[in-house]
Scaffold this active site. Structure first.
Site, PDB file in Angstrom:
ATOM      1  N   HIS A  42       0.871  -1.147  -0.151  1.00  0.00           N
ATOM      2  CA  HIS A  42       0.103   0.231   0.217  1.00  0.00           C
ATOM      3  C   HIS A  42       0.621   1.456   0.089  1.00  0.00           C
ATOM      4  O   HIS A  42       1.013   2.221   1.209  1.00  0.00           O
ATOM      5  CB  HIS A  42      -0.371  -0.025   1.455  1.00  0.00           C
ATOM      6  CG  HIS A  42      -1.894   0.745   0.596  1.00  0.00           C
ATOM      7  ND1 HIS A  42      -1.931   2.280   1.044  1.00  0.00           N
ATOM      8  CD2 HIS A  42      -3.452   0.429   1.478  1.00  0.00           C
ATOM      9  CE1 HIS A  42      -3.121   2.639   0.735  1.00  0.00           C
ATOM     10  NE2 HIS A  42      -4.122   1.591   1.243  1.00  0.00           N
ATOM     11  N   GLU A  51      -0.341   1.119  -5.751  1.00  0.00           N
ATOM     12  CA  GLU A  51      -0.425   0.118  -4.922  1.00  0.00           C
ATOM     13  C   GLU A  51      -0.458  -1.162  -5.156  1.00  0.00           C
ATOM     14  O   GLU A  51      -1.619  -1.279  -6.254  1.00  0.00           O
ATOM     15  CB  GLU A  51      -1.770   0.006  -3.648  1.00  0.00           C
ATOM     16  CG  GLU A  51      -1.386   1.488  -2.811  1.00  0.00           C
ATOM     17  CD  GLU A  51      -3.015   1.070  -2.539  1.00  0.00           C
ATOM     18  OE1 GLU A  51      -3.646   0.670  -2.361  1.00  0.00           O
ATOM     19  OE2 GLU A  51      -3.263   2.794  -2.684  1.00  0.00           O
TER      20      GLU A  51
HETATM   21  O1  TA6 Z   1      -6.090   1.324  -1.175  1.00  0.00           O
HETATM   22  C1  TA6 Z   1      -6.846   2.358  -1.181  1.00  0.00           C
HETATM   23  C2  TA6 Z   1      -7.668   2.007   0.293  1.00  0.00           C
HETATM   24  O2  TA6 Z   1      -8.424   0.346  -0.010  1.00  0.00           O
HETATM   25  C3  TA6 Z   1      -9.114   3.047  -0.195  1.00  0.00           C
HETATM   26  O3  TA6 Z   1     -10.036   2.666  -0.598  1.00  0.00           O
HETATM   27  C4  TA6 Z   1      -8.520   3.588   1.208  1.00  0.00           C
HETATM   28  O4  TA6 Z   1      -9.977   3.917   2.153  1.00  0.00           O
HETATM   29  C5  TA6 Z   1      -7.400   3.315   1.933  1.00  0.00           C
HETATM   30  O5  TA6 Z   1      -7.346   2.233   0.986  1.00  0.00           O
HETATM   31  C6  TA6 Z   1      -6.885   3.744   3.296  1.00  0.00           C
HETATM   32  O6  TA6 Z   1      -7.053   2.653   4.458  1.00  0.00           O
HETATM   33  P1  TA6 Z   1      -7.358   2.512   6.100  1.00  0.00           P
HETATM   34  O7  TA6 Z   1      -8.096   0.932   6.210  1.00  0.00           O
HETATM   35  O8  TA6 Z   1      -5.475   3.188   6.053  1.00  0.00           O
HETATM   36  O9  TA6 Z   1      -7.850   3.895   6.258  1.00  0.00           O
END
Ligand code: TA6
Length: 316
Positions: free
Chosen positions: A185, A290
Site C-alpha cells: 500500500h 499500490e
Molecule cells: O488501497 C486503497 C484503500 O483500500 C482505500 O479504499 C482507502 O480507504 C485506503 O485503502 C486506506 O485504508 P485504511 O484502512 O488504511 O484507512
C-alpha cells in the site's frame, strides 16, 4: 521462529571501500548505502517508512502516523495480507480487519544480506537486503483465532542504487489450503498532486470504489487527479506504472507476479475523515500506487508457496 531458505549472512567486509550500514533498535531497522541512499523499516507491520535516494524522500508519512505499534502506520509501505479492504462476510477472512493483519503485527527481523557491485577490487557494496518474517506465533490471539491457518511470510526489502525492491514469499505450512490477497500500500511523496499524472494504464479495466465498485475501461493511458480517486486496475499485461510530475518521469512501480494496481488519493474530504492523516492538506503531497494481487483470491495448497513483489525506481 520463521524458517528461512537463505539465512542472513553477516556483512562480509570487502577488500576495501565503504560498506552499507545497518542498525536495528528492536523497533526499527535502518540501512544505508555508501551513496547515502537509505531505507527505514518498522518491525510493526514490516512497514517501510522512509526510502531516500540522492537526498530525496520518496515516501509520504503522515505527521500523525502512530509509530508505537498501536495502529496501522499511515504512510510508507504497509503490507496488506491476507485480505485487501474489508473482508467479505462469506469468506474465511471474514473476522479479520480491513487490509488484514500483516500491517498490524510485529514481524521478526531475520537479518541482512549484502551484495557487491561488479566493482571488482574496489569493494563498494551496492545493495542490501533486509528480511522480515511473520508466522502465527507472531500474531495476537485475536488474529490467530480469526484466521487459524499455518503459514509463514518472508518479506525482503532490498535497497540498491537502482531503487527499492519489496518481495513477499507466502508459504502454506499447514495441511489445508487457504486463500489470500496481498498488496503493497505504497504512499509516494509528490510535490503537488495537481501536477501529477499516472501512466501505464492503457487498456486496463478498473473497479471504481467511489462509483459503487462499478467496472470501467481506462480511457487513454493516463490518470490525473481532481478529486477522490480509489480504483483497482486489474489484470495488467504491462508491468510498469509510472508517476510523472510536470510530464517528467518521477517514480516507477514495476510489478513482479502481481496483476493489479490500486490507485488512491483521499482528497480533501477523505483526509478530513481519517484521524491519523496529517496535515489535512497532505493529500496534495501524496499518491498511493499500490502493486498487488487483490482481484479475486490466490489459493495456496498445503506446503505450496507464492512469491511476488515490486521494484520502485526513482528518477530523482
Ligand atoms: O488501497 C486503497 C484503500 O483500500 C482505500 O479504499 C482507502 O480507504 C485506503 O485503502 C486506506 O485504508 P485504511 O484502512 O488504511 O484507512
Amino acid at each position: 521462529m520463521v524458517e528461512r531458505s537463505h539465512k542472513p549472512s553477516a556483512l562480509t567486509p570487502s577488500t576495501t571501500g565503504p560498506q552499507p550500514t545497518v542498525h536495528s533498535d528492536g523497533k526499527k531497522v535502518t540501512a544505508s548505502l555508501p551513496s547515502g541512499d537509505s531505507v527505514e523499516v518498522m518491525l510493526y507491520g514490516a512497514t517501510v517508512i522512509s526510502w531516500k535516494n540522492n537526498g530525496h524522500e520518496n515516501l509520504w508519512l503522515s505527521s500523525n502516523a502512530n509509530l508505537e505499534g498501536k495502529k496501522a502506520i499511515r504512510g510508507g509501505v504497509p503490507v496488506v495480507f491476507p485480505n485487501f479492504g474489508p473482508a467479505p462476510k462469506d469468506h474465511a477472512t471474514s473476522s479479520l480487519p480491513q487490509h488484514g493483519f500483516g500491517r498490524i503485527s510485529n514481524w521478526e527481523y531475520l537479518g541482512t544480506t549484502s551484495s557487491e557491485s561488479g566493482n571488482q577490487g574496489k569493494g563498494s557494496d551496492d545493495s542490501i537486503r533486509l528480511d522480515f518474517g511473520l508466522t502465527p506465533n507472531n500474531l495476537s490471539d485475536e488474529m490467530k483465532k480469526a484466521w487459524s491457518y499455518e503459514f509463514s511470510l518472508q518479506y525482503s526489502v532490498t535497497l540498491s542504487k537502482d531503487g527499492l525492491q519489496t518481495m513477499l514469499n507466502v508459504r502454506n505450512e499447514g495441511d489445508k489450503p487457504f486463500d489470500f490477497q496481498t498488496l503493497f500500500h505504497t504512499y509516494f511523496a509528490i510535490p503537488d498532486i495537481s501536477k501529477v499524472k499516472v501512466t501505464g494504464l492503457s487498456g486496463v479495466r478498473y473497479i471504481d470504489k467511489i462509483l459503487n465498485a462499478t467496472e470501467h475501461d481506462s480511457k487513454g493511458n493516463e490518470l490525473r487527479f481532481e478529486g477522490t480517486v480509489d480504483r483497482v486496475y486489474k489484470s495488467f499485461t504491462q508491468d510498469t506504472t509510472s508517476i510523472l510530475v510536470d510530464d517528467k518521469p518521477r517514480l516507477d512501480v514495476i510489478r513482479d507476479n502481481m496483476q493489479d494496481t490500486v490507485i488512491w488519493n483521499p482528497w480533501k474530504e477523505g483526509a478530513e475523515a481519517i484521524a491519523d492523516f496529517e496535515p489535512k492538506d497532505g493529500y496534495k503531497k501524496m499518491v498511493c500506487v499500490e502493486a498487488g494481487a487483490v482481484n479475486g483470491w490466490i489459493t495456496l495448497e498445503s506446503q505450496d508457496s507464492f512469491e511476488a513483489g515490486q521494484i520502485l525506481k526513482s528518477h530523482l
